[in-house]
Design an enzyme around this catalytic site. Structure first.
Site, PDB file in Angstrom:
ATOM      1  CG  ASN A 274      -1.935  -1.128   1.175  1.00 17.12           C
ATOM      2  OD1 ASN A 274      -2.444  -1.449   0.109  1.00 17.12           O
ATOM      3  ND2 ASN A 274      -2.223  -1.739   2.314  1.00 17.12           N
TER       4      ASN A 274
ATOM      5  CG  HIS B 271       4.258  -2.025   5.479  1.00 16.19           C
ATOM      6  ND1 HIS B 271       4.388  -0.659   5.650  1.00 16.19           N
ATOM      7  CD2 HIS B 271       2.921  -2.258   5.381  1.00 16.19           C
ATOM      8  CE1 HIS B 271       3.194  -0.103   5.672  1.00 16.19           C
ATOM      9  NE2 HIS B 271       2.271  -1.050   5.493  1.00 16.19           N
TER      10      HIS B 271
ATOM     11  CG  HIS C 154       0.189  -5.897   3.686  1.00 16.95           C
ATOM     12  ND1 HIS C 154      -0.502  -5.868   4.880  1.00 16.95           N
ATOM     13  CD2 HIS C 154       0.447  -4.600   3.378  1.00 16.95           C
ATOM     14  CE1 HIS C 154      -0.658  -4.601   5.270  1.00 16.95           C
ATOM     15  NE2 HIS C 154      -0.098  -3.816   4.380  1.00 16.95           N
TER      16      HIS C 154
HETATM   17  P1  AMP Z   1      -0.759  -0.502   5.866  1.00 20.89           P
HETATM   18  O1  AMP Z   1      -2.181  -0.170   6.210  1.00 20.89           O
HETATM   19  O2  AMP Z   1      -0.548  -1.060   4.500  1.00 20.89           O
HETATM   20  O3  AMP Z   1       0.182   0.642   6.196  1.00 20.89           O
HETATM   21  O4  AMP Z   1      -0.369  -1.710   6.814  1.00 20.89           O
HETATM   22  C1  AMP Z   1       0.049  -1.546   8.131  1.00 20.89           C
HETATM   23  C2  AMP Z   1      -0.144  -2.880   8.805  1.00 20.89           C
HETATM   24  O5  AMP Z   1       0.663  -2.898   9.967  1.00 20.89           O
HETATM   25  C3  AMP Z   1      -1.560  -3.181   9.243  1.00 20.89           C
HETATM   26  O6  AMP Z   1      -2.007  -4.371   8.609  1.00 20.89           O
HETATM   27  C4  AMP Z   1      -1.457  -3.318  10.757  1.00 20.89           C
HETATM   28  O7  AMP Z   1      -2.306  -4.315  11.256  1.00 20.89           O
HETATM   29  C5  AMP Z   1       0.015  -3.681  10.936  1.00 20.89           C
HETATM   30  N1  AMP Z   1       0.614  -3.345  12.202  1.00 20.89           N
HETATM   31  C6  AMP Z   1       0.624  -2.125  12.791  1.00 20.89           C
HETATM   32  N2  AMP Z   1       1.333  -2.184  13.939  1.00 20.89           N
HETATM   33  C7  AMP Z   1       1.791  -3.457  14.047  1.00 20.89           C
HETATM   34  C8  AMP Z   1       2.599  -4.142  15.007  1.00 20.89           C
HETATM   35  N3  AMP Z   1       3.076  -3.531  16.097  1.00 20.89           N
HETATM   36  N4  AMP Z   1       2.849  -5.458  14.798  1.00 20.89           N
HETATM   37  C9  AMP Z   1       2.366  -6.086  13.719  1.00 20.89           C
HETATM   38  N5  AMP Z   1       1.626  -5.491  12.765  1.00 20.89           N
HETATM   39  C10 AMP Z   1       1.335  -4.200  12.939  1.00 20.89           C
END
Ligand code: AMP
Length: 115
Positions: A88, A101, A103
């Site tokens: 994203n 990141h 996914h």
């Molecule tokens: P995005 O919305 O593409 O920026 O994805 C961010 C992702 O990070 C989301 O799916 C969240 O659930 C995940 N996330 C946020 N904080 C953490 C954390 N501390 N550990 C694991 N996943 C996280």
């Protein structure tokens, strides 16, 4: 390392995460709020805000990241059944953490087009 970046802190080990993979350049960990039976995030250790901020010098890192997503999919047993890799980027795509990141999603039939 960016001080207020949660993913920098996970990469540094200063906040906990359930790791799926790590090497000298990348860390992968299970998403806290999984959207599929397998939902893993792969991040570079070095802070890079997102794909939109990547530069030509990041080519090897991004190629490595993509191959590692496949390796993790194999490790998690979803390579044959199918998996999706999503990066994203910026607000319209719903990027909520400004540290690049990818996914990795799998373990169920994923809808298309995405919401
Ligand atoms: P995005 O919305 O593409 O920026 O994805 C961010 C992702 O990070 C989301 O799916 C969240 O659930 C995940 N996330 C946020 N904080 C953490 C954390 N501390 N550990 C694991 N996943 C996280």
């Amino acid at each position: 390392m960016v001080n207020d970046c949660i993913f920098c802190k996970i990469a540094a080990g200063s906040i906990p995460a359930r790791l799926a993979y790590q090497d000298d350049q990348l860390v992968a960990f299970y998403d806290l709020n999984p959207q599929a039976p397998t939902h893993i995030l792969v991040i570079p250790r070095r802070h890079l805000p997102g794909l939109a901020e990547a530069e030509p010098g990041d080519q090897a890192l991004l190629g490595h990241l993509l191959l590692v997503t496949r390796r993790i999919a194999e490790q998690e047993g979803i390579a044959a059944s199918g998996f999706r890799v999503v990066i994203n980027t910026h607000a319209d795509a719903g990027q909520s953490v400004p540290h690049l990141h990818a996914h990795i999603l799998g373990g169920r039939r994923l809808g298309w087009p995405p919401g």
